[in-house]
Write a protein that holds these residues in place. Structure first.
Motif, PDB file in Angstrom:
ATOM      1  N   ASP A 124       0.829  -1.210   0.000  1.00 18.75           N
ATOM      2  CA  ASP A 124       0.000   0.000   0.000  1.00 18.75           C
ATOM      3  C   ASP A 124       0.861   1.257   0.000  1.00 18.75           C
ATOM      4  OD1 ASP A 124      -2.286  -1.535   0.014  1.00 18.75           O
ATOM      5  OD2 ASP A 124      -2.659  -1.312   2.166  1.00 18.75           O
ATOM      6  N   ASP A 125       1.908   1.264   0.813  1.00 18.12           N
ATOM      7  CA  ASP A 125       2.783   2.438   0.878  1.00 18.12           C
ATOM      8  C   ASP A 125       3.528   2.648  -0.432  1.00 18.12           C
ATOM      9  OD1 ASP A 125       2.011   2.979   3.466  1.00 18.12           O
ATOM     10  OD2 ASP A 125       3.769   2.050   4.394  1.00 18.12           O
ATOM     11  N   GLU A 126       3.991   1.554  -1.043  1.00 22.81           N
ATOM     12  CA  GLU A 126       4.711   1.672  -2.317  1.00 22.81           C
ATOM     13  C   GLU A 126       3.788   2.193  -3.413  1.00 22.81           C
ATOM     14  OE1 GLU A 126       8.062  -1.871  -1.727  1.00 22.81           O
ATOM     15  OE2 GLU A 126       6.108  -2.341  -2.616  1.00 22.81           O
ATOM     16  N   PHE A 127       2.562   1.682  -3.455  1.00 22.94           N
ATOM     17  CA  PHE A 127       1.621   2.175  -4.472  1.00 22.94           C
ATOM     18  C   PHE A 127       1.349   3.654  -4.257  1.00 22.94           C
ATOM     19  CE2 PHE A 127      -2.453   3.379  -6.124  1.00 22.94           C
ATOM     20  CZ  PHE A 127      -2.446   2.836  -7.395  1.00 22.94           C
ATOM     21  N   GLU A 128       1.123   4.047  -3.006  1.00 26.07           N
ATOM     22  CA  GLU A 128       0.831   5.458  -2.732  1.00 26.07           C
ATOM     23  C   GLU A 128       2.000   6.342  -3.138  1.00 26.07           C
ATOM     24  OE1 GLU A 128      -0.708   8.387   0.878  1.00 26.07           O
ATOM     25  OE2 GLU A 128      -0.574   6.219   1.189  1.00 26.07           O
ATOM     26  N   ASP A 129       3.227   5.918  -2.837  1.00 28.38           N
ATOM     27  CA  ASP A 129       4.404   6.696  -3.239  1.00 28.38           C
ATOM     28  C   ASP A 129       4.479   6.843  -4.756  1.00 28.38           C
ATOM     29  OD1 ASP A 129       5.135   6.973  -0.592  1.00 28.38           O
ATOM     30  OD2 ASP A 129       6.663   5.395  -0.642  1.00 28.38           O
ATOM     31  N   CYS A 130       4.221   5.743  -5.474  1.00 26.28           N
ATOM     32  CA  CYS A 130       4.265   5.779  -6.947  1.00 26.28           C
ATOM     33  C   CYS A 130       3.153   6.660  -7.500  1.00 26.28           C
ATOM     34  CB  CYS A 130       4.150   4.367  -7.517  1.00 26.28           C
ATOM     35  SG  CYS A 130       5.602   3.326  -7.219  1.00 26.28           S
ATOM     36  N   ALA A 131       1.969   6.591  -6.879  1.00 27.12           N
ATOM     37  CA  ALA A 131       0.843   7.401  -7.335  1.00 27.12           C
ATOM     38  C   ALA A 131       1.096   8.886  -7.098  1.00 27.12           C
ATOM     39  CB  ALA A 131      -0.437   6.960  -6.631  1.00 27.12           C
TER      40      ALA A 131
END
Length: 214
Positions: A124-131
């Motif tokens: 979840d954190d990685e997706f949010e950072d990428c988004a």
């Protein structure tokens, strides 16, 4: 449905029956799949990818001849109008974005996740950072959590896999990495990207080799 469970041609008939297709439609789809190009057949190796093939073929009644064409049709079917297994209906976008904006930000996330993490399954954190990074690059304002829900539940090019959000097929990430690069108008970015491929080590080059095939 288990997205990553592998299937092959001997499984097609039984799986299509589970989708509720009648014999005539099932036989037509099996014939169409048999006539598909080898590269297209190669990516139809999970229940979900076979379901998407059903949707694409039902929508256009033409067998995509290349993987890029297949993935373009998948996006059209999932993002715009209808699901071939369920009939015509309009998909509402919970993000409020146009399908063009969704494609743009999704392709940017694909590039950022490949460039920074070199992985197709994101926490979840990685997706949010990428988004968040994709928002900065594209200028498209969207809530990362809402976007993730859109991509998983409406567009269906990502799927929940335990604690991760994963691409439904690795080649989809590579395709959208290529889509992002090709869509750039910044000559310096494009020049820098290709020049960097001659300067990095083999491991770094490897992460881009599938994307550049598109």
């Amino acid at each position: 449905m288990y997205v990553w469970q592998k299937i092959d041609s001997k499984d097609h008939s039984a799986f299509l029956s589970k989708l509720g297709l009648d014999t005539a439609r099932k036989d037509n789809l099996i014939s169409a799949l048999s006539a598909a190009e080898k590269q297209v057949k190669a990516v139809i190796d999970t229940p979900l990818m076979l379901t998407l093939f059903v949707s694409v073929y039902t929508d256009v009644a033409i067998i995509p001849s290349t993987i890029p064409e297949f993935f373009e049709k998948i996006f059209h079917v999932l993002a715009e109008t209808h699901d071939g297994t369920k009939g015509l209906f309009v998909r509402e976008k919970i993000t409020g974005l146009t399908h063009g904006d969704i494609r743009e930000v999704f392709s940017c996330i694909s590039y950022v996740s490949k460039e920074k993490l070199n992985k197709s399954n994101l926490t979840d954190d990685e997706f949010e950072d990428c988004a968040i990074e994709a928002k900065k690059i594209t200028g498209i304002n969207v809530n990362p959590k809402t976007l993730k829900t859109e991509l998983v539940e409406t567009i269906c090019l990502l799927a929940k896999d335990g604690i991760y959000t994963s691409y439904i097929h690795n080649s989809i990430q590579d395709f959208y990495v290529a889509y992002f690069i090709k869509s750039q108008n910044d000559v310096d970015f494009i020049k820098g990207f290709y020049e960097s491929m001659h300067e990095v080590d083999v491991a770094s080059y490897t992460k881009w080799q599938e994307a550049i095939k598109f």
